[in-house]
Scaffold this motif. Sequence first.
Motif, PDB file in Angstrom:
ATOM      1  N   PHE A   1      40.010  48.939  35.069  1.00  0.00           N
ATOM      2  CA  PHE A   1      38.761  48.233  34.796  1.00  0.00           C
ATOM      3  C   PHE A   1      38.965  47.029  33.876  1.00  0.00           C
ATOM      4  N   VAL A   2      39.947  47.074  32.996  1.00  0.00           N
ATOM      5  CA  VAL A   2      40.251  45.899  32.168  1.00  0.00           C
ATOM      6  C   VAL A   2      40.748  44.760  33.050  1.00  0.00           C
TER       7      VAL A   2
ATOM      8  N   ALA B   1      38.890  41.169  33.544  1.00  0.00           N
ATOM      9  CA  ALA B   1      39.577  39.895  33.311  1.00  0.00           C
ATOM     10  C   ALA B   1      39.410  38.940  34.484  1.00  0.00           C
ATOM     11  N   GLY B   2      39.322  39.471  35.694  1.00  0.00           N
ATOM     12  CA  GLY B   2      39.186  38.608  36.856  1.00  0.00           C
ATOM     13  C   GLY B   2      37.799  38.606  37.466  1.00  0.00           C
ATOM     14  N   TRP B   3      36.820  39.165  36.771  1.00  0.00           N
ATOM     15  CA  TRP B   3      35.469  39.308  37.312  1.00  0.00           C
ATOM     16  C   TRP B   3      34.861  37.974  37.745  1.00  0.00           C
ATOM     17  N   HIS B   4      35.080  36.946  36.964  1.00  0.00           N
ATOM     18  CA  HIS B   4      34.473  35.645  37.270  1.00  0.00           C
ATOM     19  C   HIS B   4      35.069  35.016  38.530  1.00  0.00           C
ATOM     20  N   ARG B   5      36.232  35.491  38.968  1.00  0.00           N
ATOM     21  CA  ARG B   5      36.861  34.948  40.168  1.00  0.00           C
ATOM     22  C   ARG B   5      36.500  35.717  41.433  1.00  0.00           C
ATOM     23  N   VAL B   6      35.817  36.849  41.301  1.00  0.00           N
ATOM     24  CA  VAL B   6      35.495  37.684  42.457  1.00  0.00           C
ATOM     25  C   VAL B   6      34.415  37.002  43.284  1.00  0.00           C
ATOM     26  N   ARG B   7      34.746  36.765  44.545  1.00  0.00           N
ATOM     27  CA  ARG B   7      33.778  36.138  45.450  1.00  0.00           C
ATOM     28  C   ARG B   7      33.120  37.180  46.343  1.00  0.00           C
ATOM     29  N   ASP B   8      33.894  38.142  46.785  1.00  0.00           N
ATOM     30  CA  ASP B   8      33.397  39.154  47.707  1.00  0.00           C
ATOM     31  C   ASP B   8      33.204  40.463  46.952  1.00  0.00           C
TER      32      ASP B   8
ATOM     33  N   ILE C   1      31.133  34.453  29.772  1.00  0.00           N
ATOM     34  CA  ILE C   1      30.548  34.807  31.059  1.00  0.00           C
ATOM     35  C   ILE C   1      29.048  34.992  30.855  1.00  0.00           C
ATOM     36  N   ASP C   2      28.270  34.588  31.854  1.00  0.00           N
ATOM     37  CA  ASP C   2      26.817  34.683  31.705  1.00  0.00           C
ATOM     38  C   ASP C   2      26.349  36.142  31.722  1.00  0.00           C
TER      39      ASP C   2
ATOM     40  N   VAL D   1      40.030  47.461  42.596  1.00  0.00           N
ATOM     41  CA  VAL D   1      40.200  48.469  41.543  1.00  0.00           C
ATOM     42  C   VAL D   1      41.225  49.514  41.977  1.00  0.00           C
ATOM     43  N   ARG D   2      41.176  49.923  43.231  1.00  0.00           N
ATOM     44  CA  ARG D   2      42.142  50.899  43.747  1.00  0.00           C
ATOM     45  C   ARG D   2      43.562  50.346  43.646  1.00  0.00           C
ATOM     46  N   THR D   3      43.746  49.089  44.022  1.00  0.00           N
ATOM     47  CA  THR D   3      45.060  48.461  43.934  1.00  0.00           C
ATOM     48  C   THR D   3      45.534  48.410  42.486  1.00  0.00           C
ATOM     49  N   CYS D   4      44.644  48.013  41.579  1.00  0.00           N
ATOM     50  CA  CYS D   4      44.997  47.980  40.148  1.00  0.00           C
ATOM     51  C   CYS D   4      45.384  49.371  39.654  1.00  0.00           C
TER      52      CYS D   4
END
Length: 183
Positions: free
Chosen positions: A45-46, A50-57, A4-5, A65-68
């Motif tokens: 947060f893990v 792991a899905g940070w690069h897929r977050v668009r909004d 990831i950049d 994060v609340r759901t996780c």
Amino acid sequence: MAGIDDASVAEFEEYFAARRDAVRRAAYLLCGDWYWADDLTQIAFVRLAAGWHRVRDRAALDAFVRTCLVRAYLSEARRVWRRRERSQAELPDLGTPDDNAETATRRVVFAAALRRLPPRQRAVVVCRFYQGLEVASTAEALGCSAGTVKSQTAKALARLRTLLDDPLPEPGIQPLIALEGTP
């Protein structure tokens, strides 16, 4: 976050630093144990990392994060060894300079009553009244229907009224508990 950049890493670190304490307090309300709350916060947060690069909004990060967090708590609460294990040594709450004994006592009594609720009812109470979520948002976080949220809320509030032997304030008027100043 390999591959990831640097800008994405910096964004994640900034979000983590800004939201870590709030997520940890919510996790504590769910589980009633600071060590377990740390574990749940880390899991949430893990999963975000792991899905940070897929977050668009980026505005939806808190909901993700609340759901996780809620789903990690419910998953962990189902484990047999979690139901058997009960920690006995509790650290005292840290008082704030403007805190008085009556407020501290009410917090301790309420936290003890909250810990006596079943996991799903506790999760509903935390989502609805501590985090201020609507029924639909709570249902989305828990992965259930709005009707289930309503029935679990009613059962939880009835149980809390019984445990506290005191009428609770009407839902939506104010949060039931504030943990500002906690570790």
